[in-house]
Design a protein around this motif. Structure first.
Motif, short mmCIF file in Angstrom:
data_model
loop_
_atom_site.label_atom_id
_atom_site.label_comp_id
_atom_site.label_asym_id
_atom_site.label_seq_id
_atom_site.Cartn_x
_atom_site.Cartn_y
_atom_site.Cartn_z
N UNK C 29 -16.77 9.37 12.01
CA UNK C 29 -17.17 8.29 12.89
C UNK C 29 -17.54 7.02 12.12
N UNK C 30 -17.98 7.19 10.89
CA UNK C 30 -18.54 6.03 10.19
C UNK C 30 -17.76 5.61 8.94
N UNK C 31 -16.59 6.18 8.71
CA UNK C 31 -15.82 5.73 7.55
C UNK C 31 -14.37 5.48 7.98
N UNK C 32 -13.49 5.20 7.01
CA UNK C 32 -12.14 4.85 7.39
C UNK C 32 -11.18 4.82 6.22
N UNK C 33 -10.00 4.30 6.51
CA UNK C 33 -8.92 4.29 5.53
C UNK C 33 -8.23 2.93 5.60
N UNK C 34 -7.95 2.36 4.43
CA UNK C 34 -7.31 1.05 4.36
C UNK C 34 -5.88 1.21 3.86
N UNK C 35 -4.92 0.62 4.55
CA UNK C 35 -3.56 0.54 4.02
C UNK C 35 -3.51 -0.70 3.13
N UNK C 36 -3.49 -0.47 1.83
CA UNK C 36 -3.58 -1.60 0.90
C UNK C 36 -2.30 -2.43 0.97
N UNK C 37 -2.43 -3.72 1.19
CA UNK C 37 -1.25 -4.59 1.26
C UNK C 37 -1.07 -5.42 0.01
N UNK C 38 -2.14 -5.69 -0.68
CA UNK C 38 -2.04 -6.48 -1.92
C UNK C 38 -3.32 -6.26 -2.71
N UNK C 39 -3.17 -6.26 -4.02
CA UNK C 39 -4.36 -6.15 -4.85
C UNK C 39 -4.21 -7.15 -6.00
N UNK C 67 -9.64 -6.22 -6.36
CA UNK C 67 -9.44 -7.43 -5.54
C UNK C 67 -8.54 -7.01 -4.38
N UNK C 68 -9.13 -6.44 -3.36
CA UNK C 68 -8.43 -5.57 -2.42
C UNK C 68 -8.19 -6.23 -1.08
N UNK C 69 -6.92 -6.22 -0.64
CA UNK C 69 -6.54 -6.73 0.67
C UNK C 69 -5.74 -5.64 1.39
N UNK C 70 -6.05 -5.40 2.63
CA UNK C 70 -5.28 -4.40 3.35
C UNK C 70 -5.58 -4.41 4.82
N UNK C 71 -4.92 -3.48 5.54
CA UNK C 71 -5.15 -3.35 6.98
C UNK C 71 -5.96 -2.09 7.26
N UNK C 72 -6.83 -2.18 8.28
CA UNK C 72 -7.57 -1.00 8.70
C UNK C 72 -6.57 -0.01 9.30
N UNK C 73 -6.27 1.05 8.57
CA UNK C 73 -5.28 2.02 9.06
C UNK C 73 -5.92 2.94 10.09
N UNK C 74 -7.13 3.31 9.83
CA UNK C 74 -7.87 4.18 10.76
C UNK C 74 -9.34 4.12 10.40
N UNK C 75 -10.19 4.18 11.41
CA UNK C 75 -11.63 4.15 11.15
C UNK C 75 -12.36 4.65 12.39
N UNK C 76 -13.52 5.24 12.20
CA UNK C 76 -14.32 5.74 13.30
C UNK C 76 -14.91 4.59 14.11
N UNK C 77 -15.35 4.92 15.32
CA UNK C 77 -15.82 3.85 16.21
C UNK C 77 -17.09 3.21 15.66
N UNK C 78 -17.93 4.00 15.04
CA UNK C 78 -19.15 3.42 14.51
C UNK C 78 -18.83 2.51 13.33
#
Lengths: 366, 366, 366, 366
Positions: C29-39, C67-78
């Protein structure tokens, strides 16, 4: 120089101005004479004309004019060295004249026990009389602080140095915004517009200017000078608008430059974010302002009263004028000869119905 | 520890307090339980009791008490490491509880979007209920900030940490006086007295405290703690007195800690020298204050609103208590058991006629 | 999202990098995963690759990339609520990860006793392994601080946020120049160029950048970004030039961002005017610098050491990128896939002869 | 006053001092004459005697003496008004003499283009010759800044105003410690001891002073004046000791007042905590100091160079002397007549073997 005397507009009593002729004084090794080319005017000229000024009231008879631009007509060699200028140079003169030997001056503390102000505090009865800018020539005391006008800037442009220097000092030197901050300026008069230019230069992210229904022309000019948004407080609630523009985060900085109106002080406290800064520059004719000070406590705000410019902000203002980056000439709505001083006063006092003045300049040589 | 439950004084509704029994919660590796030894009280306890608090109103039912001193009764090993304490240690607890994972916390920006405050914002209906200091035991959330009490300082002395930490932060960390400055403190309550001690420690040259005719005992204590001069504003004009004491130079710094009264804000602006600082700490129940803001502008004053203490000022307060340099015990006018919470509230709310309280402490273990 | 695993470039030992596959972790619920698009990459990636880093040396095995840029791939509601983002949003991630419950975090003091840094301090052996940006996906811990990328800015542009945020913090937030000041930036690397943009935004009057003969391309870019003058210190004396450019008044502010070279520290002290400020940002590989400290004393200078960015400067950097006012894309000299990480490292370590890189970006999805 | 001439000790060339007789000058409405009662000495008197001084070298022939205490022997009415003193008053004279009319003075910017310094820069060949304190009488220029000595303080006590004012400015006005901070002072000479007193006044929690084996007497005096701990760096490692005393947290503030030695600069950078402040006051005879500047960067330190006192710190020093709270008389190790100027110089230059001087005072009237 061949002139023997100077025509000056003298305030002889409250609401009385008349042209008088003054003989040009001898000057020595350490003083000089300025051929006034332009003198800027602001609301305080009107207040002075009415006899209201500062805490003590205005001095009469006096040659007014404290936003002074002119050429060094003649000066002693020691004066030229000390002022770092040559005869013929175009300069702006800081109106403040320190004695140089009281305790405050000796200690470089910034406060002078014997402070005099060109155009404001020295009556014409004090020799050599020519102590203000509404005159063809002005006396230059040895202790005068002046700045050479950058090449390519003419006298009328330079006459804007006061509202710009005030804006630079209040909005940047004192308020110290960060890149990307949100700032609100209340009051789109010449000083408020000076603040807009300073905030734009300082990299502020969102500049909001508020004014009244009568300020339409000024608000349009604010946008031309760099304001992102202007708000007419007579037709919409400025607090709601600022809240909407900032997604509820409110402004980092609010500068109140509005004259006379007391509501903007409370607006400022409400518009600024917790731990934000409110700069108070606008005078309210001594009126009491009704203020819920609990908001200052609970939001942990800083309220900072500010006066005019200093030497550093005048220098920065002249560089900014010389840069040509802003259409500052649009502030100069009226340029009049000395003979029309009374009309000029009505304009800056907002007594001239149907005519909206921003910055008014007298040209004594005309 | 053998106790199974804790008695607590609960505010069940505005102006209603009753004793309730709460089972002691299980604790895990990262949280713990505090045996409350003393809880200090201030005017905000009374406001909370009446249902007025901050901008939003008070929460009910709640265990109040946010000036918390106690011993670590039990805690997990990770909690002990994180808090840097051992079981049995006497500690003071900062009332503010940050979530640790919102944007403000992640950015260490000092603002928490999910802020909770011990004794104020968490109702007893939120498990495990024991979220305030008016109780024999208080729950210690993993994110709690606490400070070990220096050796030789007992719980009741330590309970003074809040007014002292506030005084240190307002009068020294924020106001930053220089050695030899002249400072005025308006309002000789516990926080004003905390300011007096902080100013004395900070080498201020002349400390002046103002109060009303009803403050005679407090003003006498102010002098014992280091005030050079006290002024009863009901019998003399404080502005005239400050002017006389400073040979017209006025105060470098004025701190308004007076509660409710609105006149002191205007006094502060008048008593402070040009370019001086006014610290606003006293709340006025939301009243509008009538203020001639032109004086702020013309004197180029700084007005600074301040809230409570922070971690650095709490640490400094504990060191100051441990130093033994000030007769701080004289602030502790009343020490009462939990069963007399209502009388204690009347004292801090100044509702107990004929009795002047300064700092009131509840001792839950009695 | 359908991916089950992520490819990452792992530093397994000093100067050894290899591609490894990591299973994607479950999130709650409180963490997530980032699809890294550029670093983004900088000199410290190279130092880390060589095993040198900070005071303690680098950690192995580790997925680098901070130096991390990406999209929120999945994350909990909290998590989404706490981070104020939605799945699919493009974000930049602050590399610093605070524990949220140590004394420093509880006190919002900015120092965390259990600080972790994405891409630098957490080895792949710590579950779930994906703790750095050189990977298709990165784990998002609940305490992560992130910023939504403004609309219209793509990932590769956003990857410049670190040098810009550093420049903004060092040159504006810390150094606090005044409108019209003279500033010198020593070292035209990506961070030096970030300083140039920040100084230009902040209304500095004269921006001078110094570099070596090998920096010709970078110095040209400095001029495009707003530097008024650039100096090749291999062909002219920078101190003489600064003196000439300022008519002897010297610089108000000198920022040393040069890496490795020790001479610039002494130059900075010589180039800055009395009472001026020197910001020290460039690391010298632990070398001793020979410095006549009497000049610091006699000129009453301020030397200020600075580290990286903070949350406010990252936010300002993103706004600046979105403004489109600067040709920032010219900083992006190289964009490479994860499979060419080693070549990318050689570029930022200035090991690739004949090729001058400024900002290098890895695109893990290619 | 009946005297017609004044005896003065004149530095006629490097390492040559001789007594000379000067006629007393006429004075007018705005200047005056001081009957010198005491003149304090410091290491710079010795440097001046050797011909080394500031960046430019010393002036000859000159009457030295810039820590000046005396009585107003005679002065014009305008001078008395401007200085706010009466004939016969005991005063201390600020050595700095501003011109009052250059650009810096006119702008109250604190910098004077024509600065003169009593006792240092005006040769005896400049009329009326009496420009320094090693003389029975000294000329008082109209622009002199002076402070009346508080009642009950005699001339020899007042002669300590310079080391105390320096200590107050460096340790409190500039460094701005917080209550309870940990401070280290390196160098227990008169100015270091001035810092100790200022830190004690300012409520610093732990004051540590370091010196060498030869400084035993001075270190003992440091303890008497308020230092909590003194360290002889010849017998123990100061860094280790500071680390132990602070449980590893290091000092909030380090002030280096040590003269000549270069090691203390590196010690200061190592002894101070991250984000702490190092004040550099001690001159190293122009020597290069070897310094790992990476530590300044990584610890984000502030290094602040400081010069002497200003008007506010002199005023604070006089109040402190008058308070009687510190056994300052113990600093006054030697009092000598003008005829023994050479021996006095040897003492402050630490050339007098077997004799440890702290503050040496010349009494010209003996």
């Amino acid at each position: 120089m061949s002139a023997r005397s100077a025509t000056a507009a003298v305030f002889t009593a409250p609401r009385r101005v008349e042209l008088q002729e003054f003989p040009l004084p001898e000057t020595a090794d350490d003083d000089g004479l300025l051929a006034v080319e332009a003198v800027g005017m602001c609301g305080s000229d009107w207040a002075q004309f009415e006899g209201r000024l500062g805490m003590a009231g205005a001095v009469f008879p006096v040659i007014p004019g404290h936003e002074i631009v002119g050429r060094i007509a003649r000066a002693g060699s020691r004066a030229l060295r000390s002022w770092n200028v040559a005869e013929g140079d175009l300069v702006v003169v800081e109106e403040v004249l320190r004695c140089g030997s009281c305790h405050g001056c000796a200690a470089a503390a910034g406060s002078c026990a014997n402070l005099r102000v060109y155009g404001l505090t020295v009556p014409t009865t004090s020799a050599p009389g020519l102590w203000g800018g509404y005159a063809q020539y002005m006396y230059l005391h040895p202790n005068t602080a002046m700045h050479r006008v950058p090449n390519g800037v003419h006298a009328q442009q330079a006459a804007l140095f006061v509202p710009l220097a005030n804006g630079i000092r209040w909005a940047q030197h004192v308020a110290r915004p960060r890149l990307g901050d949100v700032a609100v300026v209340q009051g789109p008069g010449q000083q408020g517009l000076g603040c807009v230019v300073a905030l734009r230069e300082a990299g502020v992210g969102l500049i909001i200017v508020t004014g009244t229904a009568g300020d339409a022309t000024r608000l349009a000019l604010a946008r031309e000078l760099g304001a992102d948004v202007t708000i007419d407080v007579d037709s919409e609630n400025p607090l709601e608008r600022v809240r909407a523009l900032t997604a509820g985060r409110l402004a980092d900085l609010v500068i109140d430059v509005s004259a006379g109106a007391t509501d903007p002080v409370g607006f400022a406290v409400d518009m600024v974010r917790p731990k934000g800064t409110v700069v108070l520059a606008g005078l309210k004719d001594g009126s009491a302002v009704s203020l819920v000070t609990d908001r200052i406590v609970l939001k942990q705000l800083t309220l900072q009263g500010v006066g005019g410019h200093d030497s550093a902000s005048v220098a920065a203002a002249l560089r900014l004028i010389a840069s040509g980056r802003y259409p500052l000439e649009k502030l100069c709505t009226h340029t009049l000869p000395l003979t029309e001083a009374e009309r000029a006063l009505a304009l800056v006092g907002r007594q001239a119905t149907g005519e909206e003045a921003i910055h008014v300049t007298l040209i004594p040589s005309r």
